[in-house]
Design a protein around this motif. Structure first.
Motif, PDB file in Angstrom:
ATOM      1  N   GLY A  20     -10.134 -13.711  -5.982  1.00 22.11           N
ATOM      2  CA  GLY A  20      -9.233 -14.767  -6.405  1.00 22.11           C
ATOM      3  C   GLY A  20      -7.841 -14.284  -6.727  1.00 22.11           C
ATOM      4  N   LEU A  21      -7.591 -12.976  -6.555  1.00 24.84           N
ATOM      5  CA  LEU A  21      -6.256 -12.425  -6.723  1.00 24.84           C
ATOM      6  C   LEU A  21      -5.568 -12.408  -5.361  1.00 24.84           C
ATOM      7  CD1 LEU A  21      -7.204  -9.458  -9.093  1.00 24.84           C
ATOM      8  CD2 LEU A  21      -6.346 -11.714  -9.738  1.00 24.84           C
ATOM      9  N   HIS A  22      -4.382 -11.824  -5.305  1.00 20.36           N
ATOM     10  CA  HIS A  22      -3.685 -11.729  -4.026  1.00 20.36           C
ATOM     11  C   HIS A  22      -4.062 -10.416  -3.337  1.00 20.36           C
ATOM     12  CE1 HIS A  22      -0.368 -11.698  -1.098  1.00 20.36           C
ATOM     13  NE2 HIS A  22      -0.302 -12.996  -1.323  1.00 20.36           N
ATOM     14  N   PRO A  23      -4.138 -10.382  -1.995  1.00 23.18           N
ATOM     15  CA  PRO A  23      -4.540  -9.142  -1.306  1.00 23.18           C
ATOM     16  C   PRO A  23      -3.618  -7.959  -1.574  1.00 23.18           C
ATOM     17  CG  PRO A  23      -3.793 -10.834   0.254  1.00 23.18           C
ATOM     18  CD  PRO A  23      -4.002 -11.505  -1.058  1.00 23.18           C
ATOM     19  N   ILE A  24      -2.343  -8.190  -1.863  1.00 20.13           N
ATOM     20  CA  ILE A  24      -1.460  -7.041  -2.074  1.00 20.13           C
ATOM     21  C   ILE A  24      -1.804  -6.282  -3.351  1.00 20.13           C
ATOM     22  CG2 ILE A  24       0.444  -8.090  -0.810  1.00 20.13           C
ATOM     23  CD1 ILE A  24       1.756  -8.697  -3.488  1.00 20.13           C
TER      24      ILE A  24
ATOM     25  N   TYR B 293      -9.553  -3.018   0.375  1.00 22.12           N
ATOM     26  CA  TYR B 293      -9.178  -3.325  -1.007  1.00 22.12           C
ATOM     27  C   TYR B 293      -8.414  -4.644  -1.069  1.00 22.12           C
ATOM     28  CZ  TYR B 293     -10.667   0.688  -3.758  1.00 22.12           C
ATOM     29  OH  TYR B 293     -11.426   1.599  -4.450  1.00 22.12           O
ATOM     30  N   ALA B 294      -7.568  -4.905  -0.071  1.00 19.94           N
ATOM     31  CA  ALA B 294      -6.863  -6.185  -0.024  1.00 19.94           C
ATOM     32  C   ALA B 294      -7.849  -7.333   0.098  1.00 19.94           C
ATOM     33  CB  ALA B 294      -5.875  -6.192   1.140  1.00 19.94           C
ATOM     34  N   ALA B 295      -8.855  -7.164   0.947  1.00 18.04           N
ATOM     35  CA  ALA B 295      -9.873  -8.205   1.111  1.00 18.04           C
ATOM     36  C   ALA B 295     -10.667  -8.397  -0.179  1.00 18.04           C
ATOM     37  CB  ALA B 295     -10.810  -7.841   2.261  1.00 18.04           C
ATOM     38  N   ALA B 296     -10.935  -7.305  -0.896  1.00 17.82           N
ATOM     39  CA  ALA B 296     -11.719  -7.391  -2.133  1.00 17.82           C
ATOM     40  C   ALA B 296     -10.978  -8.200  -3.189  1.00 17.82           C
ATOM     41  CB  ALA B 296     -12.028  -5.991  -2.655  1.00 17.82           C
ATOM     42  N   THR B 297      -9.693  -7.915  -3.397  1.00 17.80           N
ATOM     43  CA  THR B 297      -8.950  -8.663  -4.418  1.00 17.80           C
ATOM     44  C   THR B 297      -8.696 -10.108  -3.985  1.00 17.80           C
ATOM     45  OG1 THR B 297      -6.891  -7.728  -3.517  1.00 17.80           O
ATOM     46  CG2 THR B 297      -7.834  -6.659  -5.450  1.00 17.80           C
TER      47      THR B 297
ATOM     48  N   GLY C  12      -4.839  -5.429  -4.298  1.00 19.29           N
ATOM     49  CA  GLY C  12      -5.805  -4.426  -3.861  1.00 19.29           C
ATOM     50  C   GLY C  12      -5.164  -3.335  -3.040  1.00 19.29           C
ATOM     51  N   ALA C  13      -4.235  -3.698  -2.162  1.00 22.00           N
ATOM     52  CA  ALA C  13      -3.553  -2.691  -1.345  1.00 22.00           C
ATOM     53  C   ALA C  13      -2.768  -1.722  -2.219  1.00 22.00           C
ATOM     54  CB  ALA C  13      -2.621  -3.392  -0.349  1.00 22.00           C
ATOM     55  N   PHE C  14      -2.109  -2.228  -3.248  1.00 20.94           N
ATOM     56  CA  PHE C  14      -1.345  -1.377  -4.156  1.00 20.94           C
ATOM     57  C   PHE C  14      -2.274  -0.419  -4.903  1.00 20.94           C
ATOM     58  CE2 PHE C  14       0.710  -0.601  -8.285  1.00 20.94           C
ATOM     59  CZ  PHE C  14       1.905  -0.041  -7.848  1.00 20.94           C
ATOM     60  N   VAL C  15      -3.399  -0.922  -5.377  1.00 20.34           N
ATOM     61  CA  VAL C  15      -4.365  -0.085  -6.102  1.00 20.34           C
ATOM     62  C   VAL C  15      -4.891   1.025  -5.192  1.00 20.34           C
ATOM     63  CG1 VAL C  15      -6.639  -0.066  -7.190  1.00 20.34           C
ATOM     64  CG2 VAL C  15      -5.008  -1.879  -7.736  1.00 20.34           C
ATOM     65  N   PHE C  16      -5.206   0.696  -3.937  1.00 18.94           N
ATOM     66  CA  PHE C  16      -5.703   1.726  -3.022  1.00 18.94           C
ATOM     67  C   PHE C  16      -4.644   2.802  -2.795  1.00 18.94           C
ATOM     68  CE2 PHE C  16      -6.449   3.460   1.254  1.00 18.94           C
ATOM     69  CZ  PHE C  16      -7.715   3.978   1.059  1.00 18.94           C
ATOM     70  N   GLY C  17      -3.388   2.405  -2.703  1.00 19.99           N
ATOM     71  CA  GLY C  17      -2.327   3.390  -2.559  1.00 19.99           C
ATOM     72  C   GLY C  17      -2.260   4.340  -3.739  1.00 19.99           C
ATOM     73  N   LEU C  18      -2.519   3.824  -4.948  1.00 16.96           N
ATOM     74  CA  LEU C  18      -2.507   4.666  -6.138  1.00 16.96           C
ATOM     75  C   LEU C  18      -3.628   5.704  -6.132  1.00 16.96           C
ATOM     76  CD1 LEU C  18      -1.799   2.004  -8.934  1.00 16.96           C
ATOM     77  CD2 LEU C  18      -0.182   3.638  -7.946  1.00 16.96           C
ATOM     78  N   LEU C  19      -4.703   5.427  -5.398  1.00 11.68           N
ATOM     79  CA  LEU C  19      -5.851   6.336  -5.386  1.00 11.68           C
ATOM     80  C   LEU C  19      -5.636   7.565  -4.511  1.00 11.68           C
ATOM     81  CD1 LEU C  19      -8.756   3.725  -5.067  1.00 11.68           C
ATOM     82  CD2 LEU C  19      -7.994   4.909  -7.140  1.00 11.68           C
TER      83      LEU C  19
ATOM     84  N   TYR D   4       0.842  -1.210   0.000  1.00 10.14           N
ATOM     85  CA  TYR D   4       0.000   0.000   0.000  1.00 10.14           C
ATOM     86  C   TYR D   4       0.873   1.253   0.000  1.00 10.14           C
ATOM     87  CZ  TYR D   4      -2.052   3.899   2.565  1.00 10.14           C
ATOM     88  OH  TYR D   4      -2.406   5.159   2.989  1.00 10.14           O
ATOM     89  N   LEU D   5       1.904   1.275   0.822  1.00 10.20           N
ATOM     90  CA  LEU D   5       2.808   2.428   0.882  1.00 10.20           C
ATOM     91  C   LEU D   5       3.585   2.592  -0.420  1.00 10.20           C
ATOM     92  CD1 LEU D   5       4.063   1.992   4.549  1.00 10.20           C
ATOM     93  CD2 LEU D   5       2.594   3.825   3.692  1.00 10.20           C
ATOM     94  N   LEU D   6       3.920   1.484  -1.083  1.00 11.45           N
ATOM     95  CA  LEU D   6       4.564   1.577  -2.394  1.00 11.45           C
ATOM     96  C   LEU D   6       3.656   2.307  -3.380  1.00 11.45           C
ATOM     97  CD1 LEU D   6       6.278  -1.875  -3.078  1.00 11.45           C
ATOM     98  CD2 LEU D   6       7.350   0.286  -2.466  1.00 11.45           C
ATOM     99  N   GLY D   7       2.388   1.933  -3.407  1.00 15.18           N
ATOM    100  CA  GLY D   7       1.446   2.603  -4.297  1.00 15.18           C
ATOM    101  C   GLY D   7       1.253   4.061  -3.939  1.00 15.18           C
ATOM    102  N   ALA D   8       1.232   4.360  -2.652  1.00  5.85           N
ATOM    103  CA  ALA D   8       1.045   5.737  -2.216  1.00  5.85           C
ATOM    104  C   ALA D   8       2.237   6.617  -2.568  1.00  5.85           C
ATOM    105  CB  ALA D   8       0.808   5.772  -0.703  1.00  5.85           C
TER     106      ALA D   8
END
Length: 442
Positions: free
Chosen positions: A284-288, A276-280, A290-297, A111-115
């Motif tokens: 069927g994807l990996h939780p990270i 977002y991690a729980a959603a991905t 979703g975390a990366f996508v949320f960081g981008l937002l 998440y911090l990487l995306g942010a």
């Protein structure tokens, strides 16, 4: 400070050693599962930071020592040197708890990487960044896929494993790279900015590629694939139309409150990353992913968001990442190499291929972008650093059976060696800047 940490570590080790020497006294002392977990977690964090501090003393990035701390816990080392301690403290329930906490650390780390991903550098040096990123990804990826053809079942265990292995070799560790550039006083130079931006864009592409590979590995029916695509598209639309504007408004309101207490922004960011991690994960994807996508937002250059993330970054780096390194070590088995010369030869081939293709790919892209040969080689050497990011990808591959135990251990060793070699390679005379001011020219 290092002396106090060393004293604490030796004292702890001495107490545990005395207990272990008296016929199961250690087992009796940590009979309670919670006490056992707390003791293991505390010792792991302490050992990780101790070896990290020692690594910086010898000119290595801190993460090298942290990775080594995790590897010391592997069955081939701790299990052989001190089996009483391993069986008494690192019981299956403790290992399971550590793995759960490690997943939480991965979510916040990515998440911090995306942010932190900023498109300003991409806009300023679009051509050079595009060429360096493309070269640093495509050449290692292609060679990694080709290596799996003769290696066969020694490395992979799934039809799409070759793609996964190629992606793992193409990774660049953005956080470790940023730390190395800071230590070498290069982070503020144009060359440093180009390398960081290229690594950031490359990481974004790699995570998207990983998502595609996970889809290929986990979705077998067309109906399931259609559901996944539809749900992913709906999540993307919701993110762009609703979540991003809401986050921008909340960040602006938090900035207006200044340092006053009561802002809910940190809690919202933590919730968002986990949701977002729980959603991905549910898709069927990996939780990270979703975390990366949320960081981008998140809104860029927001003081309130930056302050909230710094608090989370501190806890993640101090407490959660060491536990992740521990799980990496617990899954690593040097016994999978054994005395088979083919296994060690394959490690040498993969390490050499990973380094050469990464350096040449990034350097070639830099030269096509108009940079000189020396600067291009310097950029390629920096992009060769893999660090914790490759460990994350390798852990995902092992968890989803995209690589076997031997392939996982091999990727861990490649991540450690390429990270440890990044600094020394930059000190080679041919890569030094002469004069020093040349580093600030592109």
């Amino acid at each position: 400070m290092t002396l106090s940490i060393l004293t604490a570590a030796l004292t702890t080790a001495g107490v545990i050693g005395l207990l272990a020497a008296h016929h199961g006294a250690l087992t009796q002392a940590v009979r309670d599962p919670l006490a056992r977990f707390l003791l293991a977690a505390g010792a792991i964090v302490l050992l990780s930071h101790l070896l990290g501090a020692l690594a910086t003393r010898v000119g290595q990035p801190k993460v090298v020592g942290e990775i080594l701390a995790g590897l010391l816990l592997c069955p081939s080392l701790l299990g052989q040197w001190w089996p009483e301690l391993r069986h008494a403290v690192l019981t299956p329930d403790v290992v399971s708890s550590l793995d759960t906490i490690a997943q939480l650390g991965l979510v916040f780390f990515v998440y911090l990487l995306g942010a932190d991903l900023d498109g300003a550098g991409l806009r300023n040096q679009r051509k050079a960044v595009g060429l360096v990123t493309t070269g640093s990804l495509l050449l290692p990826f292609a060679v990694g896929v080709l290596i799996t053809v003769p290696a066969g079942p020694m490395l992979v265990s799934h039809p799409v494993s070759a793609l996964f292995f190629g992606l793992a070799l193409a990774i660049t560790a953005l956080p470790v790279l940023a730390r190395i550039l800071t230590e070498l006083d290069l982070a503020s130079t144009p060359t440093g900015a180009l390398v960081l931006t290229s690594a950031a864009v490359g990481d974004a592409v790699a995570w998207l590629g990983l998502g595609a590979i996970l889809v290929s590995a986990g979705i077998g029916r067309t109906a399931d694939l259609l559901i996944l695509v539809t749900a992913t598209a709906a999540l993307a639309v919701l993110s762009i139309v609703c979540v991003r504007p809401a986050l921008a408004a909340l960040a602006a309101r938090a900035a207006g409150q200044g340092n006053r207490r009561g802002t809910v922004l940190p809690a919202v960011l933590v919730f968002g990353a986990l949701a977002y991690a729980a959603a991905t994960q549910a898709l069927g994807l990996h939780p990270i992913i979703g975390a990366f996508v949320f960081g981008l937002l998140l809104p860029r250059h927001s003081p309130a968001v930056g302050a909230a993330n710094e608090h989370l970054r501190g806890f993640t780096s101090v407490a959660l990442l060491p536990l992740f390194f521990a799980t990496v070590g617990l899954k690593t088995s040097f016994e999978s190499f054994g005395t088979d010369p083919h296994a060690w030869l394959l490690l040498a081939v993969v390490l050499l291929a990973a380094m050469v293709t990464k350096v040449l790919g990034a350097a070639g892209g830099a030269m096509l972008g108009g940079l000189g040969r020396r600067q291009a080689l310097r950029i390629g050497t920096l992009m060769n650093c893999r660090g914790v990011t490759e460990l994350i990808v390798a852990s995902i591959g092992l968890r989803l059976h995209l690589v076997n135990e031997f392939g996982y251990t091999l990727l861990v060793l490649v991540a450690l060696m390429t990270t440890a070699l990044a600094g020394p390679l930059l000190r080679i005379r041919a890569l030094r800047t002469d004069p020093i001011s040349d580093m600030r020219k592109i």
